[in-house]
Enzyme design. Structure first.
Site, PDB file in Angstrom:
ATOM      1  N   LEU A 135      52.886  -0.638  47.323  1.00  0.00           N
ATOM      2  CA  LEU A 135      52.887  -1.743  48.784  1.00  0.00           C
ATOM      3  C   LEU A 135      52.562  -3.329  47.801  1.00  0.00           C
ATOM      4  O   LEU A 135      51.584  -3.069  47.136  1.00  0.00           O
ATOM      5  CB  LEU A 135      51.832  -1.570  49.756  1.00  0.00           C
ATOM      6  CG  LEU A 135      52.508  -0.488  50.658  1.00  0.00           C
ATOM      7  CD1 LEU A 135      50.989  -0.142  51.560  1.00  0.00           C
ATOM      8  CD2 LEU A 135      54.100  -0.664  51.291  1.00  0.00           C
ATOM      9  N   ASP A 136      52.177  -4.433  47.938  1.00  0.00           N
ATOM     10  CA  ASP A 136      52.346  -5.566  47.680  1.00  0.00           C
ATOM     11  C   ASP A 136      51.038  -5.915  47.928  1.00  0.00           C
ATOM     12  O   ASP A 136      50.422  -5.672  48.619  1.00  0.00           O
ATOM     13  CB  ASP A 136      52.941  -7.397  48.358  1.00  0.00           C
ATOM     14  CG  ASP A 136      54.668  -6.815  48.062  1.00  0.00           C
ATOM     15  OD1 ASP A 136      54.675  -6.028  46.820  1.00  0.00           O
ATOM     16  OD2 ASP A 136      54.847  -7.656  48.807  1.00  0.00           O
ATOM     17  N   TYR A 137      49.997  -6.605  47.157  1.00  0.00           N
ATOM     18  CA  TYR A 137      48.811  -6.929  47.874  1.00  0.00           C
ATOM     19  C   TYR A 137      48.324  -7.439  48.980  1.00  0.00           C
ATOM     20  O   TYR A 137      47.160  -6.904  49.431  1.00  0.00           O
ATOM     21  CB  TYR A 137      48.518  -7.893  46.566  1.00  0.00           C
ATOM     22  CG  TYR A 137      46.825  -8.344  46.403  1.00  0.00           C
ATOM     23  CD1 TYR A 137      45.912  -7.591  46.378  1.00  0.00           C
ATOM     24  CD2 TYR A 137      46.545  -9.731  46.929  1.00  0.00           C
ATOM     25  CE1 TYR A 137      44.082  -8.483  46.048  1.00  0.00           C
ATOM     26  CE2 TYR A 137      44.978 -10.017  47.148  1.00  0.00           C
ATOM     27  CZ  TYR A 137      44.377  -9.841  46.508  1.00  0.00           C
ATOM     28  OH  TYR A 137      43.092 -10.244  47.088  1.00  0.00           O
TER      29      TYR A 137
END
Length: 299
Positions: A135-137
């Site tokens: 998942l993105d940050y």
């Protein structure tokens, strides 16, 4: 399929007639892995080593070396871990926003995988930390970790064949005033002028996102999104391309006074358990920052 774990071994109780080699292929083991299992005699059928071409019968017990020792890739970071589901094979956790799934450099130790490493140590598990997807940050939500080397190739295959279904909730700027499911089928590639951005590009990788409005109010809409592919920033790029940028997404939209990150949460996973074959639906509740927007906006 019934099983028993006795680290580092796994015993499977066979539920249908098939050869040992066919079972290995059913779990999508590589040719190299199968060769090593044979060469090292790292499996037994009913407590004795036999040829991989041997036919197993219902009720037979296949024992194999299924777990490997920790490779030290992620230094332990002792922080709270929000565990949504765990068994001998899977660890599914809820990733908070503002943390990477894995370190961005060798020197960094502040990632979700470092926290999982510490959790394994606390549980007395000497196994590597292996995530199945990312998942993105800034994106919160569900991440799958694989605890057992034997099943990882099957999980990777399930993900590549879209058999692991991932659903997201997104709060977007703009009003989508119908409740039909829409599809965005646009290839995504890197932005040559901005090393962090992705763009719609005919020369990029094929990508499909489905989205459906759940509710809308005061210029905002709550969408359910599901991925047919898993490209970097896919939901963010696709929704922005149709005029529905994710609220608070500074890279593909604009900052928001309502939230200090992109309002995107991976809330549901659907998969078939690699061993038990159980149909699983795992759900993570919305984090407080997104829930507050929904409550305040009556979305």
């Amino acid at each position: 399929m019934q099983y028993k774990v006795h680290y580092p071994y796994l015993t499977l109780v066979i539920d249908k007639p098939q050869s040992i080699e066919d079972l290995f292929k059913e779990f999508h083991l590589s040719k190299k892995t199968i060769h090593l299992l044979k060469q090292n005699k790292d499996y037994t059928l009913n407590n004795r080593y036999v040829s991989a071409s041997s036919i197993m019968l219902k009720g037979d017990k296949l024992t194999l070396l299924a777990y490997q020792k920790d490779d030290g890739m992620y230094a332990p970071l002792y922080k709270d871990l929000d565990i949504i589901y765990e068994d001998d094979f899977l660890l599914i956790v809820n990733k908070p926003a503002f943390i990477n799934v894995f370190p961005s450099s060798k020197d960094e130790v502040n990632s979700l995988s470092n926290i999982v490493s510490a959790y394994y140590q606390q549980c007395g598990l000497d196994i590597p930390v292996r995530f199945i997807h990312r998942l993105d940050y800034e994106t919160s939500g569900l991440v799958i970790y694989c605890k057992c080397r034997f099943i990882q190739p099957l999980l990777d295959y399930q993900l590549s064949m879209k058999e692991i279904k991932r659903n997201y909730l997104a709060i977007v700027e703009g009003t989508l005033n119908d409740y039909k499911e829409h599809m965005i089928h646009q290839s995504i590639g890197r932005d040559r002028h901005h090393n962090q951005r992705m763009v719609i590009s005919s020369s990029g990788k094929d990508a499909i996102t489905y989205y459906q409005c759940i509710s809308f109010h005061n210029g905002l809409s709550l969408l359910n999104c599901r991925l047919e592919s898993g490209r970097k920033h896919q939901i963010r790029v696709h929704l922005a391309s149709v005029g529905l940028p994710i609220l608070g997404d500074e890279l593909y939209g604009k900052p928001s006074t309502l939230i200090n990150r992109q309002a995107l949460h991976a809330y549901q996973l659907q998969l078939i358990h690699p061993i038990t074959k159980e149909k699983m639906t795992i759900v993570s509740p919305l984090p407080q920052d997104m829930q507050k927007i929904i409550d305040d906006s009556t979305l």
